[in-house]
Design an enzyme around this catalytic site. Structure first.
Site, mmCIF file in Angstrom:
data_model
loop_
_atom_site.group_PDB
_atom_site.id
_atom_site.type_symbol
_atom_site.label_atom_id
_atom_site.label_comp_id
_atom_site.label_asym_id
_atom_site.label_seq_id
_atom_site.Cartn_x
_atom_site.Cartn_y
_atom_site.Cartn_z
ATOM 1 N N CYS A 106 -113.945 57.581 57.536
ATOM 2 C CA CYS A 106 -114.212 58.873 56.901
ATOM 3 C C CYS A 106 -115.724 59.118 56.822
ATOM 4 C CB CYS A 106 -113.525 58.973 55.541
ATOM 5 S SG CYS A 106 -113.366 60.700 54.978
ATOM 6 N N HIS A 196 -108.294 57.815 56.328
ATOM 7 C CA HIS A 196 -108.456 56.659 55.431
ATOM 8 C C HIS A 196 -107.357 55.629 55.688
ATOM 9 C CE1 HIS A 196 -111.704 57.998 52.773
ATOM 10 N NE2 HIS A 196 -111.219 59.220 52.946
ATOM 11 N N GLU A 198 -107.396 52.687 54.843
ATOM 12 C CA GLU A 198 -107.475 51.655 53.807
ATOM 13 C C GLU A 198 -106.701 51.996 52.538
ATOM 14 O OE1 GLU A 198 -110.861 54.347 52.457
ATOM 15 O OE2 GLU A 198 -109.552 54.053 54.192
#
Length: 260
Positions: A106, A196, A198
């Site tokens: 990002c 994202h 994660e």
């Protein structure tokens, strides 16, 4: 361990032995999460620098086997709000020039683009948030990190800015209906993503608690965004966990070749 604990726990130097990945964290609620969990599982050690706290980034990558630049709310050119960004850009350029594995997430992906001569702009059509399906581009075939991402795989989004021009020589790998450059490769061992990989729904819900009114004012629906990520979470964890391990394998292979 719950998903929320995995995503929000303080990581510091995580993992025992093994090659070290330098992790640049820009904000408290934007840690390495699932990506970090999977990298440690592959035998890597995370050297997390919490830049917003004033922790100093190294002058060079030194003995680090990889560089992971995480997300955050700052604009990638706002050196006043995030005075560590010039150092991050320097580390990105060093990684690409030295063929040290790089992953930007990002804001981190936007930093990669900007540092290498691309361009980032505010999204005129408003922020992209929630679980969004991605499409493979031809160059994804055979890519060592993103080659296994299935067509239509969901990705968790939460961004107001986006890359609007890739650096010279960058190779686009994934795209979407509302954001053209969802993932790209730079050099022989650098990757950047707009989304994202994660996070799960608990982290997106925490972001919505802070930024939800801004998202709603821009025409978005924070509750729907969180719900879509929660619904897609099993697939998100499976797809992007595998991608994280694939990048970790590149780090380990390169570390062995370089003797790091």
């Amino acid at each position: 361990m719950t998903t929320e604990t995995t995503e929000t726990k303080e990581t510091g130097a995580t993992g025992r032995g093994g090659p070290a990945v330098l992790v640049v964290q820009h904000e408290e609620d934007a840690g390495p999460g699932l990506v970090g969990e999977r990298l440690v599982r592959t035998g890597l050690r995370l050297d997390v620098i919490r830049a917003w706290r004033g922790e100093a980034l190294p002058e060079t990558l030194g003995g680090h086997a990889g560089l992971l630049v995480l997300g955050g709310s700052a604009n990638c050119e706002d050196d006043e709000a995030a005075p560590w960004l010039p150092r991050v850009r320097g580390l990105v350029r060093e990684a690409v020039a030295g063929e040290v594995p790089l992953l930007g997430i990002c804001l981190g992906g936007q930093v990669v683009a900007h540092a290498l001569g691309g361009a980032v702009s505010r999204r005129a059509r408003g922020p992209e948030a929630g679980a969004v399906p991605l499409r493979r581009l031809p160059a994804a075939e055979g890519d060592p990190v993103l080659g296994g991402v299935p067509e239509g795989a969901p990705a968790a989004q939460w961004h107001w800015d986006e890359v609007d021009r890739l650096p010279d020589g960058a190779v686009p790998l994934l795209t979407g209906d509302d954001c053209p450059y969802q993932a790209f490769r730079v050099g022989s061992a650098g990757w950047a993503v707009q989304f994202h990989p994660e996070v799960g729904a608990d982290t997106v819900a925490a972001w919505a608690a802070v930024d939800g009114e801004d998202l709603r004012a821009a025409g978005g629906d924070p509750e729907a965004a969180v719900a879509s990520v929660r619904e897609a979470e099993p697939e998100l964890r499976a797809v992007w966990g595998a991608v994280s391990e694939a990048w970790g394998a590149v780090v380990r292979a390169r570390a062995g070749a370089r003797g790091v």
